[in-house]
Motif scaffolding. Sequence first.
Motif, PDB file in Angstrom:
ATOM      1  N   LYS A 137       0.828  -1.201   0.000  1.00 14.80           N
ATOM      2  CA  LYS A 137       0.000   0.000   0.000  1.00 14.80           C
ATOM      3  C   LYS A 137       0.872   1.266   0.000  1.00 14.80           C
ATOM      4  CE  LYS A 137      -2.958   2.024   3.474  1.00 14.80           C
ATOM      5  NZ  LYS A 137      -1.884   2.789   3.943  1.00 14.80           N
ATOM      6  N   MET A 138       0.519   2.190  -0.866  1.00 11.51           N
ATOM      7  CA  MET A 138       1.256   3.450  -0.939  1.00 11.51           C
ATOM      8  C   MET A 138       0.286   4.607  -0.746  1.00 11.51           C
ATOM      9  SD  MET A 138       4.427   2.856  -1.356  1.00 11.51           S
ATOM     10  CE  MET A 138       5.600   3.614  -2.426  1.00 11.51           C
ATOM     11  N   PRO A 139       0.642   5.709  -0.114  1.00 10.43           N
ATOM     12  CA  PRO A 139       1.896   5.839   0.650  1.00 10.43           C
ATOM     13  C   PRO A 139       1.824   5.042   1.949  1.00 10.43           C
ATOM     14  CG  PRO A 139       0.515   7.781   0.962  1.00 10.43           C
ATOM     15  CD  PRO A 139      -0.200   6.898  -0.027  1.00 10.43           C
ATOM     16  N   PHE A 140       3.011   4.779   2.530  1.00 11.48           N
ATOM     17  CA  PHE A 140       3.052   4.076   3.808  1.00 11.48           C
ATOM     18  C   PHE A 140       2.364   4.914   4.879  1.00 11.48           C
ATOM     19  CE2 PHE A 140       7.286   2.317   2.159  1.00 11.48           C
ATOM     20  CZ  PHE A 140       6.680   1.167   1.670  1.00 11.48           C
ATOM     21  N   SER A 141       1.816   4.263   5.859  1.00 10.71           N
ATOM     22  CA  SER A 141       1.174   4.948   6.973  1.00 10.71           C
ATOM     23  C   SER A 141       1.665   4.335   8.275  1.00 10.71           C
ATOM     24  CB  SER A 141      -0.349   4.784   6.868  1.00 10.71           C
ATOM     25  OG  SER A 141      -0.959   5.037   8.116  1.00 10.71           O
ATOM     26  N   VAL A 142       1.688   5.134   9.333  1.00 12.57           N
ATOM     27  CA  VAL A 142       2.105   4.613  10.642  1.00 12.57           C
ATOM     28  C   VAL A 142       1.127   3.556  11.144  1.00 12.57           C
ATOM     29  CG1 VAL A 142       3.412   6.637  11.341  1.00 12.57           C
ATOM     30  CG2 VAL A 142       0.970   6.513  11.866  1.00 12.57           C
ATOM     31  N   HIS A 143      -0.050   3.494  10.527  1.00 12.62           N
ATOM     32  CA  HIS A 143      -1.052   2.501  10.944  1.00 12.62           C
ATOM     33  C   HIS A 143      -0.884   1.165  10.224  1.00 12.62           C
ATOM     34  CE1 HIS A 143      -2.918   5.712  13.159  1.00 12.62           C
ATOM     35  NE2 HIS A 143      -2.977   6.444  12.066  1.00 12.62           N
ATOM     36  N   ASP A 144      -0.015   1.114   9.215  1.00 12.86           N
ATOM     37  CA  ASP A 144       0.203  -0.143   8.482  1.00 12.86           C
ATOM     38  C   ASP A 144       0.900  -1.146   9.376  1.00 12.86           C
ATOM     39  OD1 ASP A 144      -0.859   1.098   6.264  1.00 12.86           O
ATOM     40  OD2 ASP A 144       1.078   1.601   5.381  1.00 12.86           O
ATOM     41  N   LYS A 145       0.617  -2.422   9.152  1.00 12.84           N
ATOM     42  CA  LYS A 145       1.265  -3.476   9.930  1.00 12.84           C
ATOM     43  C   LYS A 145       2.743  -3.601   9.509  1.00 12.84           C
ATOM     44  CE  LYS A 145      -2.534  -6.525  11.288  1.00 12.84           C
ATOM     45  NZ  LYS A 145      -3.369  -5.393  11.598  1.00 12.84           N
ATOM     46  N   GLY A 146       3.589  -3.818  10.481  1.00 15.77           N
ATOM     47  CA  GLY A 146       5.020  -3.988  10.207  1.00 15.77           C
ATOM     48  C   GLY A 146       5.456  -5.417  10.502  1.00 15.77           C
ATOM     49  N   SER A 147       4.540  -6.357  10.316  1.00 21.45           N
ATOM     50  CA  SER A 147       4.814  -7.735  10.725  1.00 21.45           C
ATOM     51  C   SER A 147       5.592  -8.532   9.676  1.00 21.45           C
ATOM     52  CB  SER A 147       3.503  -8.460  11.049  1.00 21.45           C
ATOM     53  OG  SER A 147       2.616  -8.369   9.951  1.00 21.45           O
ATOM     54  N   GLN A 148       5.810  -7.968   8.477  1.00 22.06           N
ATOM     55  CA  GLN A 148       6.611  -8.668   7.476  1.00 22.06           C
ATOM     56  C   GLN A 148       7.705  -7.713   6.948  1.00 22.06           C
ATOM     57  OE1 GLN A 148       3.255  -9.901   4.846  1.00 22.06           O
ATOM     58  NE2 GLN A 148       4.103 -11.945   5.151  1.00 22.06           N
ATOM     59  N   PRO A 149       8.678  -7.359   7.833  1.00 18.22           N
ATOM     60  CA  PRO A 149       9.701  -6.417   7.390  1.00 18.22           C
ATOM     61  C   PRO A 149      10.551  -7.000   6.262  1.00 18.22           C
ATOM     62  CG  PRO A 149      10.268  -7.361   9.514  1.00 18.22           C
ATOM     63  CD  PRO A 149       8.881  -7.832   9.191  1.00 18.22           C
ATOM     64  N   SER A 150      11.139  -6.123   5.451  1.00 17.20           N
ATOM     65  CA  SER A 150      11.964  -6.628   4.344  1.00 17.20           C
ATOM     66  C   SER A 150      13.323  -7.064   4.830  1.00 17.20           C
ATOM     67  CB  SER A 150      12.105  -5.571   3.258  1.00 17.20           C
ATOM     68  OG  SER A 150      12.357  -4.302   3.783  1.00 17.20           O
TER      69      SER A 150
END
Length: 152
Positions: free
Chosen positions: A139-152
Motif C-alpha cells: 500500500k502506498m503511501p506508507f502509513s504509521v497505521h500499516d502493519k510492520g509484521s513482514q519487514p523486508s
Amino acid sequence: MGHHSILVTGCAGFIGFHLSMRLLKDGYQVVGLDNLNDYYDVSLKQSRLSLLEKDAGFRFVYASLEDKKAVEGIFCGDSFHAVINLAAQAGVRYSLTNPYAYIDSNILGFLNILEACRHHGAGHLIFASSSSVYGANRKMPFSVHDKGSQPS
C-alpha cells in the motif's frame, strides 16, 4: 549555545542537510555530526557541508555515533534543546553483507545518543526509522497505521 541549540546527526545526508539549513534559517544554533562514510557519494556530502559552514550558527563535528567519547564530548560542551538523530548505516542489502556495520552505527551508536541525552538532559530526541519496517506491505503511501509484521 544552550536553549536554541540543536544537534543534528547525519547532517551531511539529504534529510540532515535540508533540516540543518532550515533550522539555521529559523535562528537555531546547529551542531552537525557526520562521519562522511562512503555509502553515498562523499563529495556530495562535502559540498553540502561547505554550504552549512557558511552560516556562523553551524558547527561541524566529524565523528561516528559509535565513538562514545566523541558523542560524550559533544554533549559536555552544549546543552541541547533537541537532538535529531538521522545518522545511520543505510541500505538493507548492504546489511546482509556487512551486518556488523549496522550493529555499530544503528544499535551501539543509537545507545550512545540515548545515554548522552539521558545524562545531559537534552530537551527532546527525534529519530528516524526506515521505510523497510513496512516490508512486504504494497500500500502506498506508507502509513504509521500499516502493519510492520513482514519487514523486508
